[in-house]
Design an enzyme around this catalytic site. Structure first.
Site, PDB file in Angstrom:
ATOM      1  N   HIS A   1     -17.634 -39.827  21.975  1.00 24.62           N
ATOM      2  CA  HIS A   1     -18.272 -39.791  20.648  1.00 24.62           C
ATOM      3  C   HIS A   1     -19.734 -39.389  20.809  1.00 24.62           C
ATOM      4  O   HIS A   1     -20.424 -39.899  21.690  1.00 24.62           O
ATOM      5  CB  HIS A   1     -18.191 -41.160  19.986  1.00 24.62           C
ATOM      6  CG  HIS A   1     -18.949 -41.246  18.691  1.00 24.62           C
ATOM      7  ND1 HIS A   1     -18.446 -40.713  17.514  1.00 24.62           N
ATOM      8  CD2 HIS A   1     -20.163 -41.774  18.386  1.00 24.62           C
ATOM      9  CE1 HIS A   1     -19.325 -40.925  16.534  1.00 24.62           C
ATOM     10  NE2 HIS A   1     -20.374 -41.571  17.047  1.00 24.62           N
TER      11      HIS A   1
ATOM     12  N   VAL B   1       0.849  -1.198   0.000  1.00 22.47           N
ATOM     13  CA  VAL B   1       0.000   0.000   0.000  1.00 22.47           C
ATOM     14  C   VAL B   1       0.881   1.245   0.000  1.00 22.47           C
ATOM     15  O   VAL B   1       1.792   1.384   0.818  1.00 22.47           O
ATOM     16  CB  VAL B   1      -0.943   0.002   1.220  1.00 22.47           C
ATOM     17  CG1 VAL B   1      -1.662   1.332   1.335  1.00 22.47           C
ATOM     18  CG2 VAL B   1      -1.946  -1.146   1.111  1.00 22.47           C
TER      19      VAL B   1
END
Length: 462
Positions: free
Chosen positions: A441, A233
């Site tokens: 799980h 920039v």
């Protein structure tokens, strides 16, 4: 003139944690803070408010994109920006008041005002001077300047201004593809802004695992963010409340420009030590303006210590907290320690990104033999059920010993999952140790176990 065992300058995560720990260890402690509220940048204009906006806009994203698929029918919610800002401010207030309560509970004196150190053992706040056997500098950091860019906190903003825009911009240009830029870019993209990220380097989140960088950028593009990589920039010109960002491409020196309603400058931060009088004291500073310390966080002047963003190392709140506790232990005659090899880093976008320890690139540079076990969240039942199957877990281990050297996660709850690896690394665990540990799980954490299994005979669900 009041006298203390310890005076901590700054009440951010490093400072307030240090002050509370010192008090808990029996030291008469005060903390100097010039803001109207405690908590420093993190709680007031950083970590906490940005996470509030990230959470709110993620809920919006879920409502717009996933609710209908789950059978949740109805009109998508509209955005009340003023109310969202109020919600964010309320979150800030709850946290900063919480620190004030903890100070009172632990008998830490809050000295209100901005501090200077006229000489070792003395801290001046306003017209009063306080004595202290030890002083801890925990003044944090401030936004780095970018040549050719003037921040007005209206059209061209820092991370502070980006948290409190008067309205949602139609076009937002973000200068810098680091953590702050990508998090705030995600917030406004979800709110409907056209977001373009301009980055000097060729990869997002510099320093992270290369595979994570590529996957992360790909997913952010999928979410609608645009990237201009390898661009320097040159200037930001503001006229009529609009901005023009001019840049030059590094590879061929070609020029380019972008029009924006708002420009966010997110090119990093630098230590905040202005006004302390460190040079006159003889406190040594590095070329980058960081306070130089020894292995015990002691500066070049006896009785003065420094921690957090003011010294070398990653500018992370939790790194500052660890240093704050370690310094408190040291000042109380105990042994303070920080394991800098096990400090996680997290990006709170969706998906989240988290990492700890060594990257493959760093290990290749060292010439160290390693193995990498990887598991995709697509193979995780919980992730698929929750529309969160993008990303993976990668665990890196020593090729001979199987000892964990690092881990890199992009996916759901990555910022929480990484801590299983952190604990394992603290105890010198192997990937097999994780692979042989039962994981509930269905949970996201099963992906961590699967990546550990992939370091050996292979993952089960891959």
């Amino acid at each position: 003139m009041s006298s203390y065992d310890v005076i901590v300058i700054g009440s951010g995560p490093g400072g307030y944690v240090c002050a509370i720990k010192c008090a808990q260890l029996g030291l008469k402690t005060a903390c100097v803070e010039g803001r109207e509220t405690l908590g420093g940048t993190c709680l007031n204009v950083g970590c906490i408010p940005s996470k509030a906006l990230l959470h709110a806009t993620h809920m919006l994203h879920e409502a717009e994109h996933n609710f209908a698929a789950m059978g949740l029918k109805g009109k998508s919610p509209s955005v009340d920006w003023k109310q969202m800002q109020s919600y964010k401010d309320d979150v800030i207030g709850q946290n900063t008041k919480g620190i004030e309560f903890l100070f009172k509970k632990n008998k830490v004196d809050w000295i209100k005002g901005w501090a200077s150190i006229p000489e070792a053992g003395k801290v001046k706040v306003g017209e009063e001077t306080h004595e202290a056997k030890n002083i801890v500098i925990a003044t944090g950091s401030q936004v780095s300047d970018l040549p050719g860019v003037e921040i007005d906190e209206k059209t061209v903003v820092s991370s502070t201004g980006a948290l409190a825009l008067s309205k949602i911009p139609k076009r937002l240009v973000v200068i810098g593809a680091g953590v702050i830029g990508l998090e705030m870019g995600s917030v406004y993209r979800r709110l409907g802004s056209e977001v373009t990220v301009v980055e000097y380097l060729d990869a997002v989140t510099p320093g992270m695992d290369g595979e994570i960088q590529k996957t992360f950028q790909k997913l952010l593009k999928k979410q609608g963010m645009t990237f201009v990589m390898g661009a320097a920039v040159q200037s930001v010109d503001v006229s009529g409340g609009k901005a023009t960002v001019s840049y030059k491409m590094r590879k061929d020196d070609s020029d380019g420009s972008l029009e924006a309603d708002t420009v966010l400058v997110a090119t990093g931060r630098r230590p905040q030590t202005d006004g302390l009088g460190l040079e006159a004291l003889g406190v040594a500073l590095s070329k980058r303006g960081q306070i130089e310390t020894d292995a015990g966080w002691k500066t070049s002047v006896d009785g003065i210590y420094a921690i957090g963003d003011a010294i070398a190392g990653p500018m992370l709140a939790h790194k500052a907290e660890d240093e704050g506790m370690a310094v408190a232990e040291t000042l109380a005659g105990r042994h303070g320690h920080v394991n800098y090899g096990v400090i996680p880093g997290v990006v709170y976008t969706h998906p989240e990104v988290a990492s700890v320890g060594m990257t493959e690139e760093a290990l290749k540079t060292e010439g160290r033999a390693y193995k990498a076990g990887k598991f995709m969240f697509m193979g995780n039942g919980r992730a698929k059920a929750n529309f969160a199957a993008d990303g993976f877990v990668k665990i890196i281990v020593d090729a001979k010993s199987d000892r964990i050297l690092g881990a890199h996660i992009i996916g759901p709850m990555a910022g929480d999952l990484i801590h299983e690896i952190c604990v394992a690394m603290e105890f010198g665990a192997s990937a097999q140790d994780i692979a042989l540990t039962c994981h509930a799980h269905p949970t996201y954490s099963e992906a961590v176990r699967e990546a550990a299994l992939a370091c050996g005979d292979g993952a089960i669900h891959a």
